[in-house]
Design an enzyme around this catalytic site. Sequence first.
Site, PDB file in Angstrom:
ATOM      1  N   THR A  61      75.404   5.010  27.751  1.00  0.00           N
ATOM      2  CA  THR A  61      74.390   5.432  26.803  1.00  0.00           C
ATOM      3  C   THR A  61      75.043   6.273  25.719  1.00  0.00           C
ATOM      4  O   THR A  61      76.271   6.398  25.670  1.00  0.00           O
ATOM      5  CB  THR A  61      73.236   6.159  27.526  1.00  0.00           C
ATOM      6  OG1 THR A  61      72.176   6.410  26.608  1.00  0.00           O
ATOM      7  CG2 THR A  61      73.699   7.462  28.163  1.00  0.00           C
ATOM      8  N   LYS A  65      78.269   3.576  23.492  1.00  0.00           N
ATOM      9  CA  LYS A  65      78.068   2.128  23.445  1.00  0.00           C
ATOM     10  C   LYS A  65      79.035   1.417  22.497  1.00  0.00           C
ATOM     11  O   LYS A  65      79.538   0.341  22.815  1.00  0.00           O
ATOM     12  CB  LYS A  65      76.628   1.806  23.054  1.00  0.00           C
ATOM     13  CG  LYS A  65      75.597   2.202  24.106  1.00  0.00           C
ATOM     14  CD  LYS A  65      74.211   1.766  23.685  1.00  0.00           C
ATOM     15  CE  LYS A  65      73.174   2.136  24.724  1.00  0.00           C
ATOM     16  NZ  LYS A  65      71.823   1.645  24.367  1.00  0.00           N
ATOM     17  N   ASP A 100      70.252  -4.523  25.990  1.00  0.00           N
ATOM     18  CA  ASP A 100      69.161  -3.868  25.268  1.00  0.00           C
ATOM     19  C   ASP A 100      68.239  -4.860  24.560  1.00  0.00           C
ATOM     20  O   ASP A 100      67.016  -4.761  24.644  1.00  0.00           O
ATOM     21  CB  ASP A 100      69.722  -2.883  24.239  1.00  0.00           C
ATOM     22  CG  ASP A 100      70.228  -1.597  24.866  1.00  0.00           C
ATOM     23  OD1 ASP A 100      69.765  -1.263  25.980  1.00  0.00           O
ATOM     24  OD2 ASP A 100      71.077  -0.927  24.254  1.00  0.00           O
TER      25      ASP A 100
END
Length: 268
Positions: A61, A65, A100
């Site tokens: 996170t 990333k 994501d």
Amino acid sequence: MLVYAVFGDPVEHSLSPAMQNAAFSALGLSARYLAFRVRRERLRDAILGAEAMHFGGLNLTIPHKEAALSIVEPDENAAAMGAVNAVAFVDGSIRGYNTDGLGAVRALEGAGVRVDGRRVLIIGAGGAGKAIARQLALSGAQVAIANRDRRRAIELAAAVGGRGYGLSDLSKLVPEAEVVVNATSVGMRGGDPRLFDGRLLREGQTVFDIVYNRKTELLKDAARAGAVAIDGVPMLVWQGALSIEIWTGRKAPTDVMEEAVREELRNR
């Protein structure tokens, strides 16, 4: 027992341990998921250390990333998005993935929202915005992107076959959109300014806010307008579920994971 982890800085707020440990328990796996604060300059050491200690896998996170791209072997999707949020250790290699975007699409579909052919406005061209824009475009959506830095929105839109705008264009873009996505952190804290006047929203729209730690003003405005309001919990759950499937090959129990997240939020 296999160890899995999320690396971030800060990471104390993460709901991933509660969510993923609930999933591992439901699957009957001998595994434990932990959160580690890792400084940006030590990310390479941390990932290589996890591989050396035979961790089962990692999530990444903020702020790791994008930096992870130079450390892992990214798949085509992660490379195109310029970000990695899931890492798997396979036969001596360290592979990177990005769940994501697909997590966002699964969240919308789970709420009964059709994506193909819909006019979707994405606010934000950062890491989350990039992932969501690319996956929605691949899923057939007509994508418009608005960002504080208009140039970034135009560049991202060009990459996914959409249109890019500045935030000053929201008064025109919001009423035209069938689906509005907040891909920024605005709303995470009480007192954050609104992205736009909530009176621009209307019945029949879908409003999806990736913020999951509180009911944002955007979602309250959507409910008042009669729009479908979706918070960020389903996206969090789906990106975590897809990570589990990458690591274990097992289908993750998304209902169990969502309940674990919402219970953790109620207790905070």
